[in-house]
Design an enzyme around this catalytic site. Structure first.
Site, short mmCIF file in Angstrom:
data_model
loop_
_atom_site.label_atom_id
_atom_site.label_comp_id
_atom_site.label_asym_id
_atom_site.label_seq_id
_atom_site.Cartn_x
_atom_site.Cartn_y
_atom_site.Cartn_z
N GLY A 157 122.60 7.29 -10.59
CA GLY A 157 121.59 7.44 -11.63
C GLY A 157 120.54 8.45 -11.19
N GLU A 158 119.33 8.24 -11.66
CA GLU A 158 118.17 9.08 -11.34
C GLU A 158 118.23 10.47 -11.98
OE1 GLU A 158 117.48 9.44 -7.12
OE2 GLU A 158 117.57 7.27 -6.78
#
Length: 352
Positions: free
Chosen positions: A315-316
């Site tokens: 993610g991120e």
């Protein structure tokens, strides 16, 4: 923009009638026709989004939308919600994985507090847009009210509009939120649609027992509501950050900007946006295929093929920033590469 309906009215499909002209331009470049494969397809997609034969990708901005989830009370995550705020601090320090990748890719990173269950200190790269301090527990009650969903969608659109007005050509979507793979799985289940078991993966840090708890908690939420309409699904199961990312997709589309979608959770937000306004799909570029279990099927439901396959599942926005240079390269293919006719004529000093 004051209403979701007014926002939707500004989003129109790209003009597919331009594609033959763009393909002819590409085939006339100093290279064998089709020799650059999917980069040529990407060049066409960007030109259609910008509605011009000489597209420009000079700047990509990544927005990491952060929010907490009441569903974590059901044991769906291996980590406590406090990790969300800690990770926001890490992003803002410039020492996270996405920070390192963004530095290598020339991408600007900003963090959006969409619904973190903490009071975050001011920071030049933090956008405070908090809808509420974490969602309610979706296993017991709707995660968000309809008004909160609309506020999140319009707030995300505002962020995309501001980025476009400031010069961003690509608006990349990343996220951080303990428990948000569970929210994304529920959104996928209802909006893809897909069997619930096919939507639930390990997420971050689960062992077999943790996965069983996660599956049970998600099942309790799914049994509580039979919502299938996108706004209702976001209210019943969504996260502040997921709804706000969906709004950012719509805002990018309304400004004819590329929405560069990261992995499983960002794709769930894009899925919600597309189910709300189908034309928004024309403006989405999917960065990578996540190793999270449900992502391939969710991409298939959207008819999307990601640019990269690196087995990422962090993610991120990590996959989005790694894909960002490909968009700039694709645009340059149309604007910087000489025409074969000019080369044969001995005049290849300017792009053709």
């Amino acid at each position: 923009m004051t209403t979701l309906e007014a926002l939707a009215a500004t989003i129109i499909p790209v003009d597919a009638a331009l594609e033959p002209t763009l393909r002819t331009l590409l085939d006339g470049k100093a290279k064998p026709p089709g020799s650059l494969g999917r980069i040529e397809d990407l060049a066409v997609r960007i030109a259609l989004i910008q509605n011009r034969p000489d597209p420009r990708i000079a700047r990509t901005d990544l927005y990491v939308f952060a929010g907490d989830h009441g569903l974590t009370q059901e044991g769906v995550s291996a980590y406590p919600s406090s990790v969300t705020a800690a990770m926001v601090g890490l992003f803002l320090s410039g020492r996270s994985s996405v920070s390192a990748f963004a530095k290598a890719s020339g991408v600007q990173v900003r963090v959006v507090d969409a619904g973190v269950d903490a009071d975050l200190p001011d920071h030049p790269d933090l956008i405070t847009a908090k809808i509420r301090r974490g969602t309610r527990n979706a296993a017991l009650e709707p995660a968000l009210t309809p008004d909160e969903v609309r506020a999140a969608l319009l707030g995300g659109a505002d962020i995309a509009w501001a980025a476009a007005a400031d010069g961003a050509d690509v608006i990349a979507l990343g996220e951080m939120g303990i428990g948000n793979t569970s929210s994304a799985a529920l959104i996928m289940h209802r909006l893809a649609p897909a069997p619930l078991d096919a939507c639930v993966g390990l997420g971050t840090g689960h062992d077999a027992d943790g996965l069983a708890r996660k599956q049970a908690g998600i099942a309790r939420a799914a049994q509580r509501s039979d919502a299938v309409q996108p706004l209702d699904v976001l209210a019943q199961f969504g996260g502040c950050e997921i709804a706000m990312m969906a709004g950012a997709v719509l805002g990018a589309a309304s400004m004819r900007r590329v929405a560069l979608v990261d992995g499983f959770i960002s794709t769930a937000a894009a899925l919600a946006a597309v189910r709300l306004v189908p034309a928004a799909l024309d403006y989405c570029v999917f960065a990578h295929g996540s190793a999270e279990r449900g992502h391939p099927a969710m991409l298939q439901a959207l008819g999307a093929r990601p640019l990269l396959d690196l087995a990422l599942r962090l993610g991120e926005g990590t996959g989005a920033v790694l894909a960002a240079p490909l968009l700039a390269a694709a645009a340059n293919l149309l604007t910087e590469v000489a025409a074969l006719a000019d080369v044969l004529a001995g005049d290849a000093t300017s792009p053709g």
